[in-house]
Write a protein that holds these residues in place. Sequence first.
Motif, short mmCIF file in Angstrom:
data_model
loop_
_atom_site.label_atom_id
_atom_site.label_comp_id
_atom_site.label_asym_id
_atom_site.label_seq_id
_atom_site.Cartn_x
_atom_site.Cartn_y
_atom_site.Cartn_z
N UNK A 1 -19.48 81.04 -108.20
CA UNK A 1 -18.15 81.54 -108.54
C UNK A 1 -17.09 80.92 -107.65
N UNK A 2 -15.85 80.91 -108.14
CA UNK A 2 -14.77 80.29 -107.38
C UNK A 2 -14.55 80.92 -106.00
N UNK A 3 -14.73 82.25 -105.82
CA UNK A 3 -14.54 82.81 -104.47
C UNK A 3 -15.47 82.18 -103.43
N UNK A 4 -16.76 82.06 -103.74
CA UNK A 4 -17.69 81.47 -102.78
C UNK A 4 -17.52 79.96 -102.69
N UNK A 5 -17.07 79.34 -103.76
CA UNK A 5 -16.78 77.91 -103.71
C UNK A 5 -15.67 77.65 -102.70
N UNK A 6 -14.62 78.46 -102.79
CA UNK A 6 -13.49 78.31 -101.86
C UNK A 6 -13.90 78.65 -100.43
N UNK A 7 -14.65 79.72 -100.28
CA UNK A 7 -15.07 80.12 -98.93
C UNK A 7 -15.97 79.05 -98.29
N UNK A 8 -16.81 78.42 -99.09
CA UNK A 8 -17.68 77.38 -98.55
C UNK A 8 -16.87 76.23 -97.99
N UNK A 9 -15.81 75.85 -98.71
CA UNK A 9 -14.93 74.77 -98.24
C UNK A 9 -14.21 75.20 -96.96
N UNK A 10 -13.71 76.43 -96.95
CA UNK A 10 -12.97 76.93 -95.79
C UNK A 10 -13.85 77.02 -94.55
N UNK A 11 -15.08 77.49 -94.73
CA UNK A 11 -16.00 77.56 -93.60
C UNK A 11 -16.21 76.18 -93.01
N UNK A 12 -16.35 75.19 -93.90
CA UNK A 12 -16.58 73.82 -93.42
C UNK A 12 -15.43 73.29 -92.61
#
Length: 278
Positions: free
Chosen positions: A94-105
């Motif tokens: 889902x887009x929420x975890x997609x975005x969070x994955x990028x932000x964590x990186x």
Amino acid sequence: MLEKIYIEFPVNNVIEEGKEKQKSGSSWVHEPRAREIEEVMLLIASGLSISANKKINIEFGSRVIEWIENGQLSSLKVSMCGGLGNESDSREIGSPMFLRSILVGVIEKQHDPAFTFFIRGADDALSHRFIEAYYNFYFFIEYLYGSGKFKTKKIINEFLVSEELGEALDSVIKDEVLATVASKDFIKMLKGASHEEIYSHIVSTRGGLQHPKKVGPKIWHPEKQYDYLNEATFLHLVCLNIAMKRYYSVAFSERVESAYKNVMHCLHRKSKIHIVTK
């Protein structure tokens, strides 16, 4: 060109020891005579490979299993591990975890090698490479909790110190998911064992794989991946429990949460997203 091999046999009342055949109403089906079929396939592949002087694989994990009752093909579908065949290879994020994955990186920047061990192990397990999966999952817990120790007693003692590992162990053993995959004998062993006994089993299994023997009680075959399905699946679930908690604690940290809200505002306004890190 040889494309398919068909093996047909009756299912008698005598089922392989330690397994049981469950059909309608069951979420899992243990395949009778699987070991016999595996031996046949290995021998055929060996003969073809030797004759051709080239490695020729007949993948046991790629077999298609069908049940025939009263001369008719049953509607029961069976997956590669013996489970009901309703699995899907598709994975959606889902887009929420997609975005969070990028932000964590971009915010954290420093990757934890433990996650690489887990991801490799998960890929091996889902591809039915249970021996390789076991190695990677073992490296995961050894890296996180082994403190650089390698002698059996010392590394078991290090595992015993970790509350996180112990909690993951208890959680997986209590979870009904394990019962849909692992054998009853294996689950019974886990439920009747202490943490120290379970760690001893994990370490000794890894040691047996590390030092193959031609004779003795711990003989193993590099192509018989399913002999390690129980151990690899159990360790997979334990490592998944730990990996999810560790990653999500970062993905939902205050720093990432603040950045996530800013990104959502940018998306709402349809403006460019700028992430500035120090």
